[in-house]
Structures are given as structure tokens and as C-alpha cells.
Design an enzyme around this catalytic site. Structure first.
Site, PDB file in Angstrom:
ATOM      1  N   VAL A  15      25.871  66.930  14.755  1.00  0.00           N
ATOM      2  CA  VAL A  15      24.999  65.755  14.886  1.00  0.00           C
ATOM      3  C   VAL A  15      23.562  66.112  14.541  1.00  0.00           C
ATOM      4  CG1 VAL A  15      24.040  64.077  16.502  1.00  0.00           C
ATOM      5  CG2 VAL A  15      26.467  64.626  16.591  1.00  0.00           C
ATOM      6  N   SER A 102      18.323  73.270  31.269  1.00  0.00           N
ATOM      7  CA  SER A 102      17.726  74.461  30.656  1.00  0.00           C
ATOM      8  C   SER A 102      16.834  74.117  29.471  1.00  0.00           C
ATOM      9  CB  SER A 102      18.833  75.417  30.206  1.00  0.00           C
ATOM     10  OG  SER A 102      19.528  74.902  29.083  1.00  0.00           O
ATOM     11  N   ASN A 121      26.248  63.571  25.155  1.00  0.00           N
ATOM     12  CA  ASN A 121      27.093  62.714  25.987  1.00  0.00           C
ATOM     13  C   ASN A 121      27.403  63.330  27.348  1.00  0.00           C
ATOM     14  OD1 ASN A 121      27.610  60.306  24.525  1.00  0.00           O
ATOM     15  ND2 ASN A 121      28.797  61.502  23.054  1.00  0.00           N
ATOM     16  N   VAL A 123      25.753  59.840  27.240  1.00  0.00           N
ATOM     17  CA  VAL A 123      24.354  59.632  26.884  1.00  0.00           C
ATOM     18  C   VAL A 123      23.579  58.834  27.922  1.00  0.00           C
ATOM     19  CG1 VAL A 123      24.774  57.571  25.464  1.00  0.00           C
ATOM     20  CG2 VAL A 123      22.805  59.038  24.993  1.00  0.00           C
ATOM     21  N   ASP A 149      28.034  52.124  18.803  1.00  0.00           N
ATOM     22  CA  ASP A 149      29.096  51.164  19.119  1.00  0.00           C
ATOM     23  C   ASP A 149      28.842  49.834  18.407  1.00  0.00           C
ATOM     24  OD1 ASP A 149      30.240  52.594  21.912  1.00  0.00           O
ATOM     25  OD2 ASP A 149      28.094  52.805  21.575  1.00  0.00           O
ATOM     26  N   ARG A 152      29.723  50.084  14.843  1.00  0.00           N
ATOM     27  CA  ARG A 152      31.181  50.058  14.681  1.00  0.00           C
ATOM     28  C   ARG A 152      31.737  48.646  14.816  1.00  0.00           C
ATOM     29  NH1 ARG A 152      32.279  55.660  18.132  1.00  0.00           N
ATOM     30  NH2 ARG A 152      31.982  57.077  16.349  1.00  0.00           N
ATOM     31  N   HIS A 176      27.846  53.647  26.875  1.00  0.00           N
ATOM     32  CA  HIS A 176      28.394  54.176  25.625  1.00  0.00           C
ATOM     33  C   HIS A 176      29.669  54.918  25.987  1.00  0.00           C
ATOM     34  CE1 HIS A 176      28.870  55.991  21.757  1.00  0.00           C
ATOM     35  NE2 HIS A 176      28.656  57.219  22.210  1.00  0.00           N
TER      36      HIS A 176
END
Length: 308
Positions: A15, A102, A121, A123, A149, A152, A176
Site C-alpha cells: 500500500v 511504536s 486496519n 482503520v 468501499d 467499490r 470499513h
């Protein structure tokens, strides 16, 4: 661009790398810093990416560290363990919460004062945790939410009705994930209400949402990961911030009374501009859709209470 812009990307996986390439294609950044635990790989990716800049837009691209966020406009977080086959996004919460902690602390300690944009995620939960861990104002922490989404859904409707996606104005809202839902009462096609558009039936809309909810898993089964769509969603959010576009996007946004909900992030339209979220919009939902939003909120709230 008259104002120099800088993005620090944390997480140079599928990603992250796709996002970096998309950002360079759109010419919205002057300086792009890649941060990842795999330092040698990140150096190679930065060297590969910088080769496109003479053919697209000038930009400085390099591998860096958290301290490079000190003067950045945006920190994009894609770092995390990706979803596996037959694993829900919510299954990732305990794995990715530790990774997130972290990351956020050293970025804040660098002096960073820009906007966080999160796509790891789950998310909605990790966006809320980023805001909690950073102490930043809520409007400066944004998640990609239901942007992917919604895209889509538009693709599914385009195929079913044999029309261009450009004329479709339809959002997916809520989590999501598995409790997402289509906000069909407000949706339009070429300015006409979706529900009265020729060929649209309740059964078709139900089928469309099943396709939307299952598409990510299908892609993961076929190729191991999804990244082009969410990377482009990230680019659109960053573009809206850097160019002060003030456009409505379906993102993971902080709810403060919208839909009767408080204290969590969920997918809803929001105005994105310089400085982050200018306004969180409340879609006009049917009673059934409102109950679906409440169900999404209950899913996220139960996890928030478990991890905080």
C-alpha cells in the site's frame, strides 16, 4: 506549487509504495520521505521512485526516519500486518495496535504538527488510537475509512447498470469492514435518485453491497493483497489537504453528535481541506440505515473499550 509540501510515509509495503507512486504521479508533493523497518529495501524503493520524477513532476524522494516528520505537512501511516485470507480487518487490532504505538510517539516527539492520515486496519479503530496516542486535535487525524468501499460500490453499480462511474454519487458509510452499509437514500446517478433509476431494485442494491463487502477478501485470495484502490484514496485525502480543496470525501472521521454518536471515528462524508477535517457531515439516513450506523458504532466501541 508555490508552497513547499512534504509527506512522510510510514510503512513502505504494498500500500505504501503504491501510494508513493500515486502521489508522485499527481505532483502534489515536493518532498516524500519513506520510513520502514526494512531500511535497505526502503532505500531501494526511494531510488526507484525518484526515477519517475523527471518524467512527471519534480520531487525529492528519499529513505528517512521519524525525525524527518518535524517539518512535514502530513504523516501517512500504512505500517501494519496485512489482512490474511479468511481474516477480518478487526482480527488485526491487537497486532497492529502495538505497531501503531511504536510509530506515533517518536513522530510526535520530532515536533510534527501536521495531519496524520491512517490506512492501517482496522482503520476506524487505529485512527481513533492515533488521535489518542498523539493528543492531536481530532480534525488533524483522518482515516481512509469507507473511501475504498465507496469506490467499490460505484464500480459495482457501473457494471450492473452499464453506465460510467463518473455519474454515480453513492457512499458506503460506517465501519470499513463487515458492518459497512450503502447510504442509498441520498445516492444519485446523473442527478437522479438512485432508488428510482431504471434497473435499480432493492434486490440489486443488496447484491451490490455483498459484492462490496466481499471484494477485498476476493482480491486477497487471488493476489495476496489489495493496494491500488486504498493508495489512491490516500492520495485524494492528501491532495485535498495540501491544495486546500475543501471537498467532501467518505473518510474515517471523528463523530461529535452526528448520527447521535460521540467519541469514535467512523466512515462518513467530511470536508477535507488544509489543516485536515473542516467539517464532519451527517448523511440523511433512513431508519434502517441509521440502525446500521449504530451497529457499526457498537462494533468499534466494543473494541475501543477493550484496548484503551
Amino acid at each position: 506549487m508555490n508552497i513547499m509540501s512534504k509527506i512522510v510515509l510510514v510503512g513502505d509495503g504494498a500500500v505504501g509504495s503504491a501510494f508513493a507512486y500515486s502521489v508522485l504521479q499527481h505532483g502534489i508533493v515536493d518532498e516524500l520521505v519513506l520510513v520502514d523497518l526494512r531500511k535497505t529495501y526502503t532505500m531501494g524503493d526511494a531510488a526507484d521512485l525518484e526515477d519517475v520524477t523527471p518524467m512527471l513532476y519534480p520531487a525529492r524522494v528519499y529513505a528517512g526516519n521519524y525525525q524527518d516528520a518535524a517539518d512535514a505537512d502530513i504523516v501517512v501511516i500504512t505500517a501494519g500486518i496485512p489482512r490474511q485470507v479468511n481474516e477480518s480487518r478487526l482480527d488485526l487490532v491487537n497486532k497492529n495496535r502495538q505497531i501503531l504505538a511504536s510509530i506515533v510517539q517518536p513522530i510526535v516527539e520530532s515536533g510534527f504538527s501536521g495531519c496524520f492520515v491512517v490506512s492501517a486496519n482496522p482503520v476506524d479503530l487505529l485512527t481513533a488510537l492515533t488521535q489518542h496516542l498523539s493528543g492531536f486535535p481530532k480534525q488533524k487525524v483522518i482515516g481512509t475509512g469507507t473511501a475504498l468501499d465507496s469506490a467499490r460500490l460505484q464500480v459495482a453499480l457501473s457494471r450492473a447498470l452499464n453506465i460510467s462511474t463518473r455519474g454515480i454519487d453513492a457512499y458506503v458509510l460506517g465501519e470499513h469492514g463487515d458492518s459497512s452499509f450503502g447510504a442509498f437514500d441520498e445516492a444519485t446517478i446523473n442527478g437522479q435518485p438512485l432508488r428510482s433509476y431504471p434497473g435499480v431494485t432493492p434486490e440489486l442494491l443488496t447484491t451490490m453491497m455483498h459484492q462490496v463487502q466481499g471484494k477485498g477478501g476476493q482480491i486477497i485470495t487471488n493476489k495476496g493483497a489489495t493496494y491500488y484502490g486504498v493508495a489512491t484514496s490516500l492520495t485524494k485525502i492528501c491532495q485535498a489537504i495540501l491544495l486546500d480543496q475543501a471537498i467532501a470525501l467518505p473518510v474515517s472521521a471523528p463523530l461529535d453528535g452526528q448520527y447521535g454518536l460521540h467519541g469514535l471515528y467512523l466512515g462518513t462524508p467530511a470536508i477535507i481541506a488544509r489543516g485536515g477535517i473542516r467539517a464532519v457531515l451527517e448523511a440523511q439516513l433512513s431508519e434502517t440505515e441509521h440502525q446500521q450506523m449504530l451497529a457499526s458504532a457498537a462494533t468499534i466501541n466494543s473494541l475501543l473499550m477493550a484496548v484503551e
